[in-house]
Every structure is written in structure tokens, then in C-alpha cells.
Design a protein around this motif. Structure first.
Motif, PDB file in Angstrom:
ATOM      1  N   GLU A 251       0.967  -1.277  -0.007  1.00  0.00           N
ATOM      2  CA  GLU A 251       0.207   0.010   0.005  1.00  0.00           C
ATOM      3  C   GLU A 251       0.854   1.530  -0.033  1.00  0.00           C
ATOM      4  OE1 GLU A 251      -4.059   1.833   2.131  1.00  0.00           O
ATOM      5  OE2 GLU A 251      -2.857   0.249   3.179  1.00  0.00           O
ATOM      6  N   PHE A 254       1.925   2.998  -3.436  1.00  0.00           N
ATOM      7  CA  PHE A 254       0.946   3.856  -4.441  1.00  0.00           C
ATOM      8  C   PHE A 254       1.389   5.093  -4.495  1.00  0.00           C
ATOM      9  CE2 PHE A 254      -1.940   0.039  -3.550  1.00  0.00           C
ATOM     10  CZ  PHE A 254      -2.488   0.168  -4.734  1.00  0.00           C
ATOM     11  N   ALA A 255       1.723   5.684  -3.233  1.00  0.00           N
ATOM     12  CA  ALA A 255       2.306   7.206  -3.282  1.00  0.00           C
ATOM     13  C   ALA A 255       3.415   7.416  -3.768  1.00  0.00           C
ATOM     14  CB  ALA A 255       2.071   7.594  -1.856  1.00  0.00           C
ATOM     15  N   ARG A 256       4.279   6.290  -3.797  1.00  0.00           N
ATOM     16  CA  ARG A 256       5.817   6.374  -4.378  1.00  0.00           C
ATOM     17  C   ARG A 256       5.621   6.313  -5.672  1.00  0.00           C
ATOM     18  NH1 ARG A 256       6.979   2.941   0.282  1.00  0.00           N
ATOM     19  NH2 ARG A 256       7.978   3.885   2.003  1.00  0.00           N
ATOM     20  N   ALA A 258       3.221   6.754  -7.819  1.00  0.00           N
ATOM     21  CA  ALA A 258       2.323   7.882  -8.344  1.00  0.00           C
ATOM     22  C   ALA A 258       3.538   9.136  -8.589  1.00  0.00           C
ATOM     23  CB  ALA A 258       1.195   8.254  -7.413  1.00  0.00           C
ATOM     24  N   ARG A 259       4.342   9.303  -7.779  1.00  0.00           N
ATOM     25  CA  ARG A 259       5.313  10.384  -7.730  1.00  0.00           C
ATOM     26  C   ARG A 259       6.333  10.098  -8.774  1.00  0.00           C
ATOM     27  NH1 ARG A 259       6.458  10.476  -2.560  1.00  0.00           N
ATOM     28  NH2 ARG A 259       8.303   9.035  -2.525  1.00  0.00           N
ATOM     29  N   GLU A 347      -1.474   8.207 -11.866  1.00  0.00           N
ATOM     30  CA  GLU A 347      -2.722   8.070 -10.934  1.00  0.00           C
ATOM     31  C   GLU A 347      -3.723   9.168 -11.506  1.00  0.00           C
ATOM     32  OE1 GLU A 347      -2.366   7.175  -6.437  1.00  0.00           O
ATOM     33  OE2 GLU A 347      -2.774   9.282  -6.618  1.00  0.00           O
ATOM     34  N   ARG A 350      -7.475   9.321  -6.457  1.00  0.00           N
ATOM     35  CA  ARG A 350      -7.255   8.595  -5.225  1.00  0.00           C
ATOM     36  C   ARG A 350      -8.294   9.105  -4.178  1.00  0.00           C
ATOM     37  NH1 ARG A 350      -1.682   7.054  -1.974  1.00  0.00           N
ATOM     38  NH2 ARG A 350      -1.141   7.759  -4.244  1.00  0.00           N
ATOM     39  N   VAL A 355      -8.514   3.821  -5.959  1.00  0.00           N
ATOM     40  CA  VAL A 355      -7.317   4.522  -6.508  1.00  0.00           C
ATOM     41  C   VAL A 355      -7.405   3.975  -7.939  1.00  0.00           C
ATOM     42  CG1 VAL A 355      -4.849   4.515  -6.937  1.00  0.00           C
ATOM     43  CG2 VAL A 355      -5.980   4.232  -4.544  1.00  0.00           C
TER      44      VAL A 355
END
Length: 433
Positions: A251, A254-256, A258-259, A347, A350, A355
């Protein structure tokens, strides 16, 4: 669509794919185990783009064990402080042959051979003041004894104000090139960010005359501000610490990703880490001998995120003893097409437990959409077609199940299990009027 119908793009246009010994064998992998995985890859995975076999950390440590590192380990070194394969684990390396015979076996299967190396120079070489090949300097002259890895005590860093530091890396990589190494995973490079070490290693590869791909680890707290330097010097770089078979690890990606996903491409690849799938932990650094603890939907989510974000894929489980279902996921050509043939990956939404990611195919008319659920129970999601770049005329195919998905022209309905995902191929349906 099959691989034979659609050739893979040139190597620089696609992220690396292969197998790495870390998740299943940690520091202890043997030649026999490497060859078993290489043979399985040749037979079952090579037709689907998997082509690299990587021997991970401490292949030069004859007393290596699971669950940690031995202090002051008796590393096998040559007379110039360069690591040599431990012959009790790699019998073909005796009499100074190094990894040459093993690399030749792997190449004979149509595969590429890779290895792991730690940043710097072995402490034992420094203590013995071994000469740096081709110079008048010793290991003690070129080491930076204040620069140490916080989790492994094998090496010191190098003092790159000293001319012998580059000479050591040049000699080390020249030996790798002579063995036939195609891929080097250089560890302890990114946290903290060792800018001069990275540049020196890339320079050594260039001077070796062999097109060796460079992978950098471990990637903790990686910043996009480093992007230009990374692209200049490496093929791929980790963007996280070690990832294991825990949903919280997945989980967090996801943020990493997306960056990093908008920057993926032929100039280099942000790496979401190895795939802790199948049979892992056999003699590993973490956990007991086990099959991957992620649920099947969580494994589908992991692979979907790695594919839609175009991360390199390095399988961490022992291939011959992994379940057929795992191998089926790794060899789904429709899903792998997203990795090889997509662009504009991003992405797009979210919110709460939903997402969404989208991408375009390089064919100019196909699009992809990934729908992820972060919910802890089954959830029904009604996704407006416009939110994933689809239209009422599109035919929607879920590639993991190989099934067409009905929609009412306005929205796509996805019923996903806990932590599940669906990966859709969207293309205008000529059957619609």
C-alpha cells in the motif's frame, strides 16, 4: 495478443525483468539453486520477456547464513581486494575462474547474468593493505573509514578525492566484465545519497567496455530532485527500503509510484522493488520458509501497480517451487503488454478506498485503466468512464481474467475483493454503432 504477434521493444525502451535470489535465499544462494532458477526461467518465463538472473548479496561469503550477516566475515578476495565467489557455494569458480563459468551457463540458456555488490572496498582488504590493481596505492590509501554501511560491516566507502578510489572500481568492474556480467545491483548507494560513489561506479562500467546495466539500492526517502543524476548514471533505482509480503508494504508504494511514474522511460526506471511472490524465505534475511503471505487479490494488486507504473520486475521467489498460479500471473502477456507498450502512465484519482490509474498504448488507440481497492472488505465501485479516459463506444476487457466487462455507456462497475485490483484494456468496439 501474444508475444510472437507483438515483439518486445528495444531494451532501452523497457524496464528490466528477471529473478533475484534475495527474497528466497538471502545471503546463502548456491550455484545449483541459481542454475535451477535459470533453467526454469528459460523454459517458462523467457518467452514472456523475463531474461535476467541476479545473484544477490555476499556471494563471496563462505559462511553466510539466514537472518543476518556475520561480523568480520571471511570474505573471499583476490590479491587486489576484489571479491571472488565462495567456492563452497559456487564450485565452478575455483582456480580463479570467478563467475565466468556460471555466467557462460546462464548465457547459454539465452539469459543475462547479474550480481549484487556493496558500495566501497572490503574492510579486510584495507586491513591487509592489499594493492589496488594498476596503481601504486593500497586499499588502506583509498578507503574512507568514516563511511560505513549501517546494516552490513563488510566494506568501507571510498575516498573519491584520492585517484586510487576510481581505480579500484575500474578494476572491480573490469573483472565483472571479463566474467560476462550483464547487470550489477549496487547496494548502499542511495540512503544517504552517495553522489560521487554512483558517478564513479557508472564511470567504471563505461570504462569496462561492456554494456552492463546498473541498478541502485536501497532507495529509502528517495527524492525526485535526484532524477537527473540518476538518469545520467543508472538504468534503475529503488524508491523504497526492502519490500516484503505484507499489505502495508504494498500500500505504501501507491504514493511513491504515483510520484515517479510520469518520469519512467528509456532514460531510466524507478524501481518499486522485487516481487516477494511464490516460494520465499527459504534461507532469507526475513521470515521463515513460506509461500507469499499476500492474498491472491493482494498479489494481483501488487503486480497491477508495478505494471501500470512501469516498474522493473524482479521476481524474488524460488521459481521451481512456486505455485503454478504465481507463474501464471508472471506470464500473462496481456498484462505484461502494459509494462512494455504503455505511455502517459499516471494516477488520476485517489479518494477514500478507490485508486485509479490510466495509461495509453503505444499503438495510438488502445488505453489501459487500473482500478484498485484499499478497502479491507469486498467493495463495489462505480467508476465513470470519463474518469479512466474511456467512452461509451469502448470495449472493456479485464486482462487478469481475460473477460470482457459490460458497461452501460456511462460507468464501469468493478466489484473488488479486499485489497483487490482490476486491470482493463480499453479500445473502441467496432461492433458498436
Amino acid at each position: 495478443m501474444t508475444r510472437s504477434a507483438r515483439p518486445l521493444p528495444a531494451r532501452h525502451l523497457r524496464p528490466p525483468m528477471g529473478w533475484n535470489s534475495w527474497d528466497c535465499y538471502g545471503t546463502t544462494v548456491t550455484e545449483e539453486e541459481v542454475l535451477a532458477n535459470a533453467g526454469f526461467m528459460r523454459e517458462h518465463l523467457l518467452p514472456h520477456g523475463w531474461d535476467t538472473v541476479v545473484v544477490d548479496i555476499q556471494w563471496y561469503e563462505p559462511t553466510a547464513r539466514a537472518h543476518g550477516y556475520n561480523p568480520d566475515a571471511p570474505l573471499v578476495l583476490d590479491g587486489h581486494g576484489r571479491q571472488l565467489p565462495a567456492p563452497n557455494r559456487f564450485p565452478s569458480a575455483t582456480d580463479g575462474a570467478g563467475f565466468g563459468p556460471l555466467a557462460a551457463r546462464v548465457h547459454g540458456m539465452g539469459l543475462r547474468f547479474g550480481l549484487h555488490i556493496m558500495r566501497g572496498i572490503p574492510r579486510r582488504a584495507v586491513e591487509a593493505a592489499l594493492p589496488v590493481l594498476g596503481t601504486e596505492f593500497t586499499a588502506a590509501d583509498v578507503a574512507d573509514t568514516d563511511s560505513v554501511c549501517p546494516w552490513n560491516s563488510d566494506n568501507y566507502g571510498l575516498n573519491h578525492d584520492h585517484p586510487g578510489a576510481q581505480a579500484y572500481y575500474d578494476a572491480q568492474v573490469a573483472q565483472f566484465a571479463a566474467w560476462g556480467v550483464d547487470f550489477v545491483k549496487a547496494d548502499d548507494m542511495l540512503f544517504p545519497y552517495h553522489e560521487r560513489e554512483i558517478a564513479a561506479y557508472a564511470r567504471a562500467i563505461e570504462r569496462s567496455g561492456r554494456p552492463i546495466e546498473l541498478s541502485l539500492s536501497p532507495g529509502t526517502d528517495m527524492s525526485l530532485a535526484r532524477l537527473d543524476h540518476l538518469r545520467e548514471h543508472a538504468t534503475m533505482w529503488r524508491v523504497c527500503d526492502d519490500l516484503w509480503d505484507r499489505w502495508e508494504d504494498v500500500e505504501a508504494q501507491f504514493a511513491r509510484m504515483a510520484r515517479w511514474a510520469p518520469w519512467q522511460g528509456e532514460r531510466g526506471w524507478a524501481d518499486a522493488d522485487m516481487l516477494p511472490l511464490g516460494h520465499i524465505g527459504i534461507r532469507a534475511e526475513r521470515g521463515a520458509d513460506r509461500q507469499c503471505a499476500l492474498t491472491h487479490p493482494e498479489q494481483v494488486s501488487l503486480l497491477t501497480l508495478w505494471l501500470i507504473s512501469r516498474s522493473p520486475l524482479m521476481m524474488g521467489g524460488d521459481l521451481p517451487t512456486s505455485p503454478p498460479g504465481t507463474i501464471a500471473l508472471l506470464t500473462n502477456d496481456e498484462a505484461l503488454d502494459v509494462l512494455w507498450h504503455s505511455t502517459g502512465n499516471q494516477e488520476v484519482l485517489r479518494e477514500r478506498d478507490l485508486v485509479l490509474w490510466t495509461a495509453r498504448d503505444t499503438d495510438g488507440h488502445t488505453r489501459y485503466a487500473a482500478v484498485f481497492s484499499l478497502a479491507d472488505e469486498e467493495r463495489r465501485f462505480e467508476v465513470p468512464l470519463g474518469a479512466v479516459g474511456a467512452t461509451s463506444r469502448d470495449r472493456v476487457r479485464e486482462v487478469w481474467t481475460g473477460t470482457d466487462t459490460a458497461h452501460d455507456g456511462r460507468q464501469l462497475v468493478a466489484v473488488l475483493p479486499a485489497h483487490g485490483a482490476a486491470l482493463y484494456r480499453l479500445a473502441e468496439d467496432s461492433r458498436r454503432e
